[in-house]
Design an enzyme around this catalytic site. Structure first.
Site, PDB file in Angstrom:
ATOM      1  CE1 TYR A 117      84.338  20.316   1.535  1.00 52.18           C
ATOM      2  CE2 TYR A 117      85.643  22.260   2.039  1.00 52.18           C
ATOM      3  CZ  TYR A 117      84.431  21.609   2.011  1.00 52.18           C
ATOM      4  OH  TYR A 117      83.305  22.251   2.446  1.00 52.18           O
ATOM      5  CD  GLU A 145      79.952  24.163   7.107  1.00 50.85           C
ATOM      6  OE1 GLU A 145      80.592  24.689   8.035  1.00 50.85           O
ATOM      7  OE2 GLU A 145      80.402  24.053   5.955  1.00 50.85           O
ATOM      8  CD1 TRP A 182      86.303  21.919   5.652  1.00 45.39           C
ATOM      9  CD2 TRP A 182      84.560  21.805   7.037  1.00 45.39           C
ATOM     10  NE1 TRP A 182      85.332  21.138   5.058  1.00 45.39           N
ATOM     11  CE2 TRP A 182      84.260  21.057   5.884  1.00 45.39           C
ATOM     12  CE3 TRP A 182      83.610  21.880   8.053  1.00 45.39           C
ATOM     13  CZ2 TRP A 182      83.050  20.393   5.719  1.00 45.39           C
ATOM     14  CZ3 TRP A 182      82.407  21.211   7.883  1.00 45.39           C
ATOM     15  CH2 TRP A 182      82.137  20.476   6.724  1.00 45.39           C
TER      16      TRP A 182
END
Length: 193
Positions: free
Chosen positions: A26, A48, A56
């Site tokens: 990522y 988000e 995350w």
């Protein structure tokens, strides 16, 4: 605090990418890369929002299932979700089962659906600061959680009726969508400014 880590490939990366292969991928392929398109930015906004209060990596690991159950984050489809869909989503252990966040995604999808094609993209990117707005972060302490730009973006979206778009969440979106480049100085992804 260490701001960089060296991966098994010998590349220096922002320390948050850690030891996890998916996190490194990522970091290397997505985070900080300019992202455009209403659907893509709606997905980013939605994920988000789900991430608020969580790590995350939790969202990243669940992202394939999120995409599946939210119809690829197609705003036109998600905007049509009704009570049965909400119930279905609330029982799906493959996503974050937060009633308020699920309702926000559906409500936000309806707002995006009503916008002209490219309008969400143009709106969000209008808040991207110029590359020279601040120097490259030298360590993690130089990376803010909120900026004037993320606060202004949050206010603009809230005025339109969007939910779960607070200033911290919007700054995380700005980082991940490449509106700002917060790769730490020395990271192989840091642009050569």
């Amino acid at each position: 605090m260490t701001s960089l880590v060296t991966g098994p490939d010998g590349r220096a990366r922002c320390a948050w990418s850690g030891e996890d292969d998916e996190y490194r991928r990522y970091h290397d392929e997505e985070w900080g890369t300019p992202l455009h398109g209403d659907r893509a930015l709606f997905e980013k906004m939605s994920l988000e929002g789900f991430q608020a209060g969580l790590s995350w990596i939790t969202i990243l690991r669940k992202r394939p299932r999120f995409r599946e159950v939210f119809a690829g984050f197609d705003p036109a489809i998600v905007a049509e979700f009704g009570p049965d869909d909400v119930e279905r989503l609330m029982t799906d252990a493959g996503i974050i089962r937060n009633h308020s966040k699920i309702l926000a995604v559906i409500s936000n999808a309806a707002l995006v659906r009503e916008m002209a094609d490219g309008e969400l993209d143009a709106l969000m990117w209008s808040f991207a600061p110029t590359a020279s707005a601040r120097p490259r972060p030298r360590d993690m302490s130089d990376v803010p959680a909120v900026t004037d730009a993320s606060t202004a973006l949050s206010k603009a979206l809230r005025r339109l009726g969007f939910r779960f778009v607070g200033p911290t969440t919007m700054y995380a979106l700005m980082q991940s969508a490449g509106m700002v480049d917060d790769h730490i100085d020395g990271c192989w992804r840091a642009s050569g400014d």
